[in-house]
Write a protein that holds these residues in place. Structure first.
Motif, short mmCIF file in Angstrom:
data_model
loop_
_atom_site.label_atom_id
_atom_site.label_comp_id
_atom_site.label_asym_id
_atom_site.label_seq_id
_atom_site.Cartn_x
_atom_site.Cartn_y
_atom_site.Cartn_z
N GLU A 113 2.36 -0.83 4.15
CA GLU A 113 3.61 -0.07 4.11
C GLU A 113 3.86 0.68 5.42
OE1 GLU A 113 6.02 -0.08 1.94
OE2 GLU A 113 5.09 -1.04 0.20
N LEU A 114 2.83 1.35 5.92
CA LEU A 114 2.98 2.11 7.16
C LEU A 114 3.23 1.18 8.34
CD1 LEU A 114 0.18 4.75 6.54
CD2 LEU A 114 2.65 5.21 6.71
N SER A 115 2.57 0.04 8.35
CA SER A 115 2.78 -0.93 9.41
C SER A 115 4.22 -1.45 9.40
CB SER A 115 1.80 -2.09 9.26
OG SER A 115 1.98 -3.05 10.26
N ALA A 116 4.74 -1.74 8.22
CA ALA A 116 6.13 -2.20 8.10
C ALA A 116 7.10 -1.12 8.58
CB ALA A 116 6.44 -2.60 6.66
N LEU A 117 6.84 0.13 8.22
CA LEU A 117 7.69 1.23 8.69
C LEU A 117 7.59 1.40 10.20
CD1 LEU A 117 7.18 3.97 5.95
CD2 LEU A 117 9.32 2.84 6.58
N ALA A 123 14.03 6.41 3.42
CA ALA A 123 14.32 6.95 2.09
C ALA A 123 13.89 5.97 0.99
CB ALA A 123 15.81 7.27 1.96
N ILE A 124 14.10 4.70 1.24
CA ILE A 124 13.68 3.68 0.26
C ILE A 124 12.16 3.55 0.24
CG2 ILE A 124 13.74 1.18 -0.22
CD1 ILE A 124 16.61 1.24 1.01
N ALA A 125 11.52 3.72 1.38
CA ALA A 125 10.08 3.51 1.49
C ALA A 125 9.24 4.67 0.96
CB ALA A 125 9.70 3.24 2.94
N ARG A 126 9.78 5.86 0.93
CA ARG A 126 8.96 7.02 0.50
C ARG A 126 8.33 6.84 -0.88
NH1 ARG A 126 8.65 12.02 3.14
NH2 ARG A 126 9.88 12.10 5.05
N PRO A 127 9.07 6.40 -1.89
CA PRO A 127 8.41 6.17 -3.19
C PRO A 127 7.35 5.07 -3.12
CG PRO A 127 10.80 6.24 -3.46
CD PRO A 127 10.53 6.24 -1.99
N ARG A 128 7.58 4.07 -2.28
CA ARG A 128 6.59 3.00 -2.14
C ARG A 128 5.32 3.53 -1.49
NH1 ARG A 128 10.46 -0.72 0.46
NH2 ARG A 128 8.87 -0.85 2.07
N LEU A 129 5.45 4.45 -0.54
CA LEU A 129 4.27 5.06 0.07
C LEU A 129 3.45 5.79 -0.99
CD1 LEU A 129 5.65 6.55 3.40
CD2 LEU A 129 4.06 4.64 3.16
N THR A 130 4.13 6.54 -1.82
CA THR A 130 3.45 7.28 -2.89
C THR A 130 2.75 6.33 -3.84
OG1 THR A 130 5.10 9.04 -2.72
CG2 THR A 130 3.79 8.98 -4.73
N HIS A 131 3.41 5.21 -4.15
CA HIS A 131 2.81 4.22 -5.05
C HIS A 131 1.63 3.50 -4.38
CE1 HIS A 131 2.59 1.22 -8.21
NE2 HIS A 131 2.58 0.29 -7.27
N ALA A 132 1.72 3.27 -3.07
CA ALA A 132 0.67 2.55 -2.35
C ALA A 132 -0.64 3.33 -2.33
CB ALA A 132 1.12 2.25 -0.93
N TYR A 133 -0.53 4.64 -2.34
CA TYR A 133 -1.73 5.47 -2.39
C TYR A 133 -1.76 6.17 -3.73
CZ TYR A 133 -4.72 9.51 -1.67
OH TYR A 133 -5.69 10.48 -1.81
#
Length: 175
Positions: free
Chosen positions: A97-101, A126-136
């Motif tokens: 996720e961080l790499s894609a961002l 804004a779309i990625a923030r929930p995915r970051l939370t889910h990824a960790y």
């Protein structure tokens, strides 16, 4: 400039645009092909990291670049440790996720961007923030905790797989 009191709607549009009945044609438009662009029309390119195929020779620089960006990003955007822990690099899904961002950020802030990149970056963030939370999933507040990785090594019944995948399984369309 005056506007016609009566007449067709086109008369009002022409009056607003400065076209009068005596004008045979509207003023010529600038030909888009005549515009001199300082910037190249080459596509903006960022190095996309495919972590699955990253070689040992590429790894050190790729990790250094990502670390530099993640440290800047988490401070600049006040990303809490509960979202990106200090051991982020040990969480594979979070790395993806961080790499894609990071890649999106590089492209969106490229000098050759049309000007919409920065707002596009913030929309993607804004779309990625929930995915970051889910990824960790959490759990590293007192040091890194390994998350058990999923493995397919022993779970697929190869005979059942072969029997299933050698048939179409299409359901006939019924009227």
């Amino acid at each position: 400039m005056s506007f016609p009191d009566d007449g067709e709607p086109q008369d009002a549009i022409d009056a607003f645009a400065g076209v009068t009945a005596s004008d045979p044609e509207p003023p010529p438009q600038e030909d888009p092909g005549d515009i001199d662009r300082d910037e190249s029309s080459e596509p903006i390119a960022a190095e996309i990291i495919n972590w699955r195929y990253l070689t040992s020779g590429e790894a050190e620089q790729v990790w250094a670049d990502l670390r530099d960006w993640v440290e800047w990003f988490t401070v600049r955007y006040r990303v809490p440790i509960s979202t990106v822990p200090n051991c982020w690099w040990q969480h594979e899904q979070l790395v993806e996720e961080l790499s894609a961002l990071h890649t999106a950020h590089v492209v969106c802030f490229d000098d050759a961007d049309t000007g919409l990149g920065p707002v596009g970056w913030h929309e993607r963030l804004a779309i990625a923030r929930p995915r970051l939370t889910h990824a960790y999933g959490g759990g590293c507040s007192n040091g890194h905790q390994d998350t058990p990785s999923r493995s397919w090594a022993t779970v697929t019944d190869e005979n059942a797989w072969t029997a299933w995948t050698t048939q179409a399984h299409a359901t006939p369309h019924q009227h």
